[in-house]
Design a protein around this motif. Structure first.
Motif, PDB file in Angstrom:
ATOM      1  N   ILE A  18       0.838  -1.205   0.000  1.00  0.00           N
ATOM      2  CA  ILE A  18       0.000   0.000   0.000  1.00  0.00           C
ATOM      3  C   ILE A  18       0.871   1.252   0.000  1.00  0.00           C
ATOM      4  CG2 ILE A  18      -1.782   1.259   1.257  1.00  0.00           C
ATOM      5  CD1 ILE A  18      -2.720  -1.419   2.415  1.00  0.00           C
ATOM      6  N   GLY A  19       1.906   1.242   0.869  1.00  0.00           N
ATOM      7  CA  GLY A  19       2.805   2.387   0.913  1.00  0.00           C
ATOM      8  C   GLY A  19       3.531   2.597  -0.410  1.00  0.00           C
ATOM      9  N   GLY A  20       3.941   1.491  -1.052  1.00  0.00           N
ATOM     10  CA  GLY A  20       4.613   1.587  -2.342  1.00  0.00           C
ATOM     11  C   GLY A  20       3.718   2.141  -3.425  1.00  0.00           C
ATOM     12  N   SER A  23       4.511   5.680  -5.101  1.00  0.00           N
ATOM     13  CA  SER A  23       4.806   5.696  -6.534  1.00  0.00           C
ATOM     14  C   SER A  23       3.764   6.492  -7.309  1.00  0.00           C
ATOM     15  CB  SER A  23       4.862   4.259  -7.076  1.00  0.00           C
ATOM     16  OG  SER A  23       5.874   3.518  -6.436  1.00  0.00           O
ATOM     17  N   GLY A  24       2.484   6.353  -6.925  1.00  0.00           N
ATOM     18  CA  GLY A  24       1.425   7.030  -7.657  1.00  0.00           C
ATOM     19  C   GLY A  24       1.267   8.491  -7.304  1.00  0.00           C
ATOM     20  N   LEU A  25       1.513   8.850  -6.048  1.00  0.00           N
ATOM     21  CA  LEU A  25       1.323  10.226  -5.600  1.00  0.00           C
ATOM     22  C   LEU A  25       2.600  10.757  -4.973  1.00  0.00           C
ATOM     23  CD1 LEU A  25      -2.245   9.778  -4.031  1.00  0.00           C
ATOM     24  CD2 LEU A  25      -1.690  10.882  -6.210  1.00  0.00           C
ATOM     25  N   SER A  26       2.760  10.498  -3.677  1.00  0.00           N
ATOM     26  CA  SER A  26       3.918  10.984  -2.938  1.00  0.00           C
ATOM     27  C   SER A  26       3.942  10.275  -1.588  1.00  0.00           C
ATOM     28  CB  SER A  26       3.824  12.502  -2.730  1.00  0.00           C
ATOM     29  OG  SER A  26       4.697  12.930  -1.701  1.00  0.00           O
ATOM     30  N   ALA A  44       9.287  -1.422  -5.045  1.00  0.00           N
ATOM     31  CA  ALA A  44       8.400  -1.543  -3.888  1.00  0.00           C
ATOM     32  C   ALA A  44       7.074  -2.209  -4.249  1.00  0.00           C
ATOM     33  CB  ALA A  44       8.148  -0.155  -3.280  1.00  0.00           C
ATOM     34  N   ILE A  45       6.537  -1.869  -5.431  1.00  0.00           N
ATOM     35  CA  ILE A  45       5.249  -2.440  -5.824  1.00  0.00           C
ATOM     36  C   ILE A  45       5.384  -3.934  -6.114  1.00  0.00           C
ATOM     37  CG2 ILE A  45       3.431  -2.381  -7.564  1.00  0.00           C
ATOM     38  CD1 ILE A  45       3.896   0.596  -7.840  1.00  0.00           C
TER      39      ILE A  45
END
Length: 464
Positions: A160-162, A166-169, A305-306
Motif C-alpha cells: 500500500i505504501g509503495g 509511486s502514484g502520488l507521494s 516496492a510495488i
C-alpha cells in the motif's frame, strides 16, 4: 470475567468491532509502510537514509516506553476516552508528518505524536474487546477480525505504501493515515465504555518512568544488534537493570498497600507468561520475515516496492483467511492446539520458502512459502491474545493489555533487528538463508512454549 459489565447487544458489538479493528490496522500499517518510503523521504527532506531510520527507531522507542502506562491510564480516564484521545493525537501527528519541511518536524509528527497516540489507543482496543465480547465464540471472532486487520496492515503496508508513494507521494501515505483515523473517530461514536472511569485511581509515576527507561534501553539494545555487539550488550544489561528496579519497586508498593503501575502478580500466572512468549515470537516472525524477504527482493533480486508488495500479497491472503476462520477454529480446537499448529505451519512455510527460492530465479517461488507462513501466523495470533487477556479479571485488563502490547512491540523490534543484521551482512543469498533459519529457530521456541500451555486454559476453549 467478574460479570460487572453489562452484556452488550449483538448490534452494539458489531458496531464496536469495526473501529477497533481499523485502529489496529492503521497502527500496524504505520509500522511497516515507512520501509518502502525511506529513499523518497530522505531525498525530499534533504536528509540521509540513516536520518529516516532514526525517525522509525524513535517511533518504536516511544511505543515501547508508553504502552504499559497507556494501558494503566484507561482505568483512570476511561477506555473510550483514551481511545479517542489517542486517535486525535495520532491524526495530528500524521497530518504534521504529511507537511513536514524537514526531518525534525517528521520526527515530531511521526515518531513522537503518532507513537504517543498509538500507546494511548491500542490498549483500549484489547480491553474493550475483552470486556464486550465475553463468551469464547464471539471473542474469538472479534480478536480474529482485529488480528487479521493488524496482520494485513503489517504485511500489506509495503504494498500500500509503495503504491501511494509511486502514484502520488510519500506525503500522501500520511494523509491516508489521517483519513482512516478520521473515519475511526466517526465510527467510534457507537462505542460505549462497559465500565465507568475511576478518576481517583492512583497512578504510579515512578513506575512509569522506570518501566519507560527500561523498555527504551531494551529496544535500543535490540536495534543495535546490527552494528555494535558491545553497545547492544550494554544497553540490554542497562535495560534489564531498570526493569528489575521497576519490578522491585512494584513489589514494595504492593506490600505497602499501594497500587503499582504493573502488579507483579501478573507474572505469577504461568498460562499468561507462556502466552506472552508466544505473542512476542509471533510478531518477531511476522516483522522479521517481512523485512528480511522485502530487503532480499529489493536488493538482491532488484524488485521495486510495488513488485515486492505484490509478492507479499500471498502472506497477506494466508493471514486473512486463517484469522477470519478464528471463530470456527475456536469452536473445534483448543487454543493451545491452534497456537502449536500455527508455529508448526509457519516453520514448514519457512522451509518451503528456502527450498523453492534457492532453486528458482522466478518471483513466484516465494508464493507457497509466504502463503503457508501467513496461514500459520493467522491461526495463532488470535488464540495467543485470547489466552493472555482471558487469564485476568476485568480490573486487571488495563495492566495486562499494556503489558501484552509492549511484549508484542518488543517482538517486532527484534524482527527489525534481524533484518538490519542482514543488511549489514551484505544481503548475500547465504545471509538471507541464515536469517530465515534463525527465524525458524524462534518458531521452534514458540512451539515449545505453546506445548507447555495447559490443554484448556480457563475460559479459552474446548479441551481438544
Amino acid at each position: 470475567m467478574t460479570g460487572a459489565a453489562p452484556a452488550p447487544s449483538a448490534d452494539m458489538r458489531r458496531g464496536v468491532l469495526l473501529p477497533l479493528a481499523l485502529a489496529q490496522f492503521i497502527c500496524s500499517f504505520a509500522g511497516s509502510n515507512m520501509n518502502v518510503m525511506i529513499n523518497d523521504i530522505s531525498k525530499d527532506l534533504d536528509t540521509t537514509v540513516q536520518g529516516v531510520q532514526i525517525a522509525i527507531t524513535i517511533f518504536l522507542l516511544v511505543m515501547a516506553a508508553l504502552m504499559i502506562p497507556g494501558g494503566k491510564v484507561t482505568d483512570r480516564y476511561g477506555r473510550k476516552r483514551c481511545f479517542v484521545a489517542g486517535l486525535v493525537v495520532y491524526g495530528i501527528g500524521a497530518l504534521l508528518s504529511a507537511v513536514s519541511p524537514g526531518l525534525g518536524v517528521l520526527i515530531l509528527g511521526n515518531s513522537l505524536l503518532e507513537g504517543v497516540g498509538t500507546a494511548l489507543l491500542i490498549p483500549p482496543v484489547y480491553i474493550l474487546t475483552t470486556l464486550l465480547f465475553t463468551d469464547l465464540t464471539s471473542r474469538a471472532r472479534a480478536f480474529g477480525a482485529i488480528m487479521a486487520l493488524g496482520g494485513i496492515g503489517a504485511a500489506a503496508g509495503p504494498l500500500i505504501g509503495g503504491l501511494i508513494t509511486s502514484g502520488l507521494s510519500w506525503r500522501a501515505a500520511f494523509v491516508f493515515q489521517a483519513l482512516v483515523i478520521a473515519a475511526i473517530i466517526l465510527l467510534s461514536r457507537r462505542i460505549d465504555d462497559p465500565l465507568p472511569p475511576d478518576p481517583d485511581r492512583p497512578f504510579d509515576t515512578q513506575g512509569a518512568v522506570l518501566s519507560a527507561v527500561g523498555l527504551i534501553l531494551l529496544v535500543m539494545g535490540i536495534l543495535a544488534a546490527d552494528n555494535n555487539l558491545w553497545l547492544m550488550t550494554g544497553l540490554l544489561l542497562a535495560g534489564a537493570l531498570f526493569l528489575t528496579w521497576f519490578l522491585r519497586s512494584a513489589r514494595a508498593k504492593e506490600r505497602a498497600g499501594e497500587e503499582p503501575l504493573l502488579s507483579p502478580s501478573l507474572f505469577r500466572n504461568r498460562t499468561s507468561n507462556l502466552g506472552l512468549i508466544t505473542q512476542n515470537i509471533q510478531w518477531l516472525v511476522l516483522m522479521g520475515t517481512s523485512f528480511v524477504v522485502a530487503a532480499y527482493l529489493q536488493v538482491v533480486r532488484g524488485y521495486d516496492a510495488i513488485q515486492t508488495g505484490v509478492i507479499f500479497t500471498f502472506a497477506t491472503l494466508g493471514l486473512l483467511a486463517s484469522s477470519l476462520a478464528a471463530e470456527r477454529l475456536a469452536e473445534r480446537r483448543a487454543q493451545r492446539t491452534l497456537v502449536m499448529a500455527g508455529f508448526t505451519l509457519t516453520t514448514v512455510g519457512i522451509v518451503v520458502l528456502l527450498a523453492l527460492v534457492s532453486g528458482s530465479p522466478g518471483p513466484w517461488a516465494f508464493a507457497p512459502g509466504l502463503l503457508l507462513i501467513g496461514l500459520g501466523l493467522g491461526v495463532m495470533l488470535t488464540p495467543s491474545v485470547n489466552i493472555v487477556q482471558s487469564s485476568f479479571p476485568e480490573q486487571q485488563q488495563g495492566e495486562i493489555s499494556g503489558l501484552s502490547r509492549s511484549v508484542s512491540n518488543l517482538g517486532s523490534s527484534l524482527g527489525t533487528a534481524i533484518a538490519g543484521t542482514i543488511l549489514v551482512a551484505g544481503l548475500t543469498k547465504g545471509a538471507y538463508a541464515a536469517a530465515m533459519i534463525t527465524i525458524a529457530f524462534f518458531c521452534l521456541l514458540g512451539l515449545i512454549a505453546a506445548a507447555l500451555l495447559p490443554r484448556n486454559p480457563t475460559g479459552t476453549g474446548p479441551a481438544a
